[in-house]
Motif scaffolding. Structure first.
Motif, PDB file in Angstrom:
ATOM      1  N   MET A   1      49.052  17.245  14.608  1.00 45.98           N
ATOM      2  CA  MET A   1      48.699  16.811  15.956  1.00 45.98           C
ATOM      3  C   MET A   1      47.518  17.610  16.440  1.00 45.98           C
ATOM      4  N   SER A   2      46.521  16.980  17.017  1.00 51.17           N
ATOM      5  CA  SER A   2      45.343  17.653  17.503  1.00 51.17           C
ATOM      6  C   SER A   2      45.696  18.544  18.679  1.00 51.17           C
ATOM      7  N   LEU A   3      45.179  19.772  18.689  1.00 48.61           N
ATOM      8  CA  LEU A   3      45.494  20.709  19.753  1.00 48.61           C
ATOM      9  C   LEU A   3      44.685  20.449  21.005  1.00 48.61           C
ATOM     10  N   ASP A   4      43.681  19.636  20.925  1.00 47.13           N
ATOM     11  CA  ASP A   4      42.899  19.296  22.094  1.00 47.13           C
ATOM     12  C   ASP A   4      43.395  18.024  22.738  1.00 47.13           C
ATOM     13  N   GLY A   5      44.471  17.442  22.199  1.00 46.55           N
ATOM     14  CA  GLY A   5      45.025  16.231  22.769  1.00 46.55           C
ATOM     15  C   GLY A   5      44.229  15.000  22.444  1.00 46.55           C
ATOM     16  N   GLU A   6      43.391  15.039  21.369  1.00 45.85           N
ATOM     17  CA  GLU A   6      42.633  13.869  20.964  1.00 45.85           C
ATOM     18  C   GLU A   6      42.646  13.744  19.460  1.00 45.85           C
TER      19      GLU A   6
ATOM     20  N   ALA B   1      49.038  28.867  11.323  1.00 44.90           N
ATOM     21  CA  ALA B   1      49.755  29.302  12.528  1.00 44.90           C
ATOM     22  C   ALA B   1      49.900  28.166  13.536  1.00 44.90           C
ATOM     23  N   LEU B   2      48.842  27.406  13.740  1.00 43.94           N
ATOM     24  CA  LEU B   2      48.864  26.327  14.723  1.00 43.94           C
ATOM     25  C   LEU B   2      49.683  25.124  14.259  1.00 43.94           C
ATOM     26  N   GLY B   3      50.037  25.097  12.973  1.00 43.40           N
ATOM     27  CA  GLY B   3      50.857  24.001  12.448  1.00 43.40           C
ATOM     28  C   GLY B   3      52.278  24.437  12.127  1.00 43.40           C
ATOM     29  N   SER B   4      52.661  25.613  12.579  1.00 37.86           N
ATOM     30  CA  SER B   4      53.983  26.156  12.258  1.00 37.86           C
ATOM     31  C   SER B   4      55.044  25.703  13.252  1.00 37.86           C
ATOM     32  N   ALA B   5      56.305  25.958  12.897  1.00 37.96           N
ATOM     33  CA  ALA B   5      57.420  25.604  13.772  1.00 37.96           C
ATOM     34  C   ALA B   5      57.418  26.422  15.055  1.00 37.96           C
ATOM     35  N   ASP B   6      56.730  27.565  15.056  1.00 32.16           N
ATOM     36  CA  ASP B   6      56.654  28.386  16.267  1.00 32.16           C
ATOM     37  C   ASP B   6      55.994  27.638  17.425  1.00 32.16           C
ATOM     38  N   MET B   7      55.174  26.673  17.109  1.00 32.00           N
ATOM     39  CA  MET B   7      54.463  25.936  18.155  1.00 32.00           C
ATOM     40  C   MET B   7      55.403  25.065  18.990  1.00 32.00           C
TER      41      MET B   7
ATOM     42  N   LEU C   1      54.030  19.405   6.242  1.00 30.14           N
ATOM     43  CA  LEU C   1      55.421  18.964   6.197  1.00 30.14           C
ATOM     44  C   LEU C   1      55.960  18.948   7.624  1.00 30.14           C
ATOM     45  N   LEU C   2      56.665  17.879   7.962  1.00 28.51           N
ATOM     46  CA  LEU C   2      57.233  17.782   9.302  1.00 28.51           C
ATOM     47  C   LEU C   2      58.494  16.927   9.268  1.00 28.51           C
TER      48      LEU C   2
END
Length: 279
Positions: free
Chosen positions: A1-6, A123-129, A209-210
């Motif tokens: 998922m894009s972190l900028d919402g686009e 990090a930005l694609g981890s489950a912590d997010m 993976l998700l």
């Protein structure tokens, strides 16, 4: 998922036949199938030759990959020695520092920028997010100070109750009892698009993976392929992400691997840790 919402923000099988072309002009009376069959001595010589080449190849690979067992006492972290092996890491020495558990302390170079982008993608694609407190810590560690507040606001909206439900989680982002949530990003490669002074643009090709591992899961763990474009700035003696966008692909043709059961996936996620990526 894009972190900028686009959005911008087995073996290959053949026919099973083997054709052998024999020398022409020999054994004309053999019905066009070539000369007489080779002697066993000739076959033996060929076999010895092949075995010899394989042994030499294995020895060469072992020698090239030798890093931490030599008599010099130096570790495998030496970037110059690693460059001798085609499949070994190349370039600058991997980072030694960490911020909130995320690798930090990169070199001010194109290689350093690529290493930073790869580790930040993980990090930005981890489950912590999917946890507000952990997500804020990740953003604080990888984002440029000027971008943190904007990303926090955008992601607080993106990680909504509807989104959590869509991936199989409870409305508050917690994992249902008896299941294991999986969210992992694995960089396949990086490319420096532009590096100039204290700014850099890097693309990171990833697989991900998700899903939810569990016997009755209606959101099983699936894989995806995507490319992240990250713009980095040099701040406080390190590379930090200023913007982040994502697009689908490039995706390879799916193989013939049989999908594993949910228990196997859950055990793999628990048992296999991640890596610190370095260009």
């Amino acid at each position: 998922m894009s972190l900028d919402g686009e959005r911008n923000d087995g073996l290959y099988g053949g026919s099973g036949e083997t054709r052998t072309r024999l020398p022409e002009g020999e054994g004309g009376g053999q019905g066009g199938y070539g000369g007489p069959r080779r002697s066993s001595r000739s076959s033996s010589r060929s076999l010895v030759t092949v075995v010899g080449v394989v042994v030499l190849l294995i020895a060469a690979i072992a020698f090239a990959n030798r890093g931490d067992g030599g008599s010099s006492g130096e570790g495998a972290g030496d970037g110059e020695k690693a460059g001798a092996a085609p499949t070994a890491p190349t370039g600058e020495k991997p980072v030694n520092g960490k911020t909130s558990g995320i690798p930090s302390g990169y070199t001010k170079s194109a290689q350093g920028a690529q290493s930073a982008a790869a580790n930040y993608a993980v990090a930005l694609g981890s489950a912590d997010m999917f946890n507000k407190t952990k997500r804020d810590a990740v953003l604080q560690a990888v984002m440029a100070p000027s971008s943190v507040s904007r990303f926090k606001a955008n992601l607080d909206k993106a990680y909504s109750a509807d989104f959590f439900k869509n991936v199989g989680l409870n409305e508050n982002g917690s994992t249902p009892k008896g299941y294991q949530f999986v969210s992992r990003t694995s960089p396949i490669g990086t490319k420096a698009i532009n590096v100039s002074g204290e700014k850099a643009t890097v693309e990171v090709w990833c697989s991900g993976l998700l899903g939810l591992a569990g016997e009755q899961s209606t959101k099983p763990v699936t894989s995806s392929w995507f490319t992240i474009t990250m713009k980095l700035v040099w701040v406080g003696g390190d590379w930090k992400a200023a913007t982040h966008s994502q697009k689908d692909g490039p995706a390879p043709v799916p193989g013939d691997d049989r999908a594993s059961g949910s228990d196997d996936i859950a055990k793999a996620v628990e048992g296999y840790g991640g890596f610190t990526y370095a260009r």
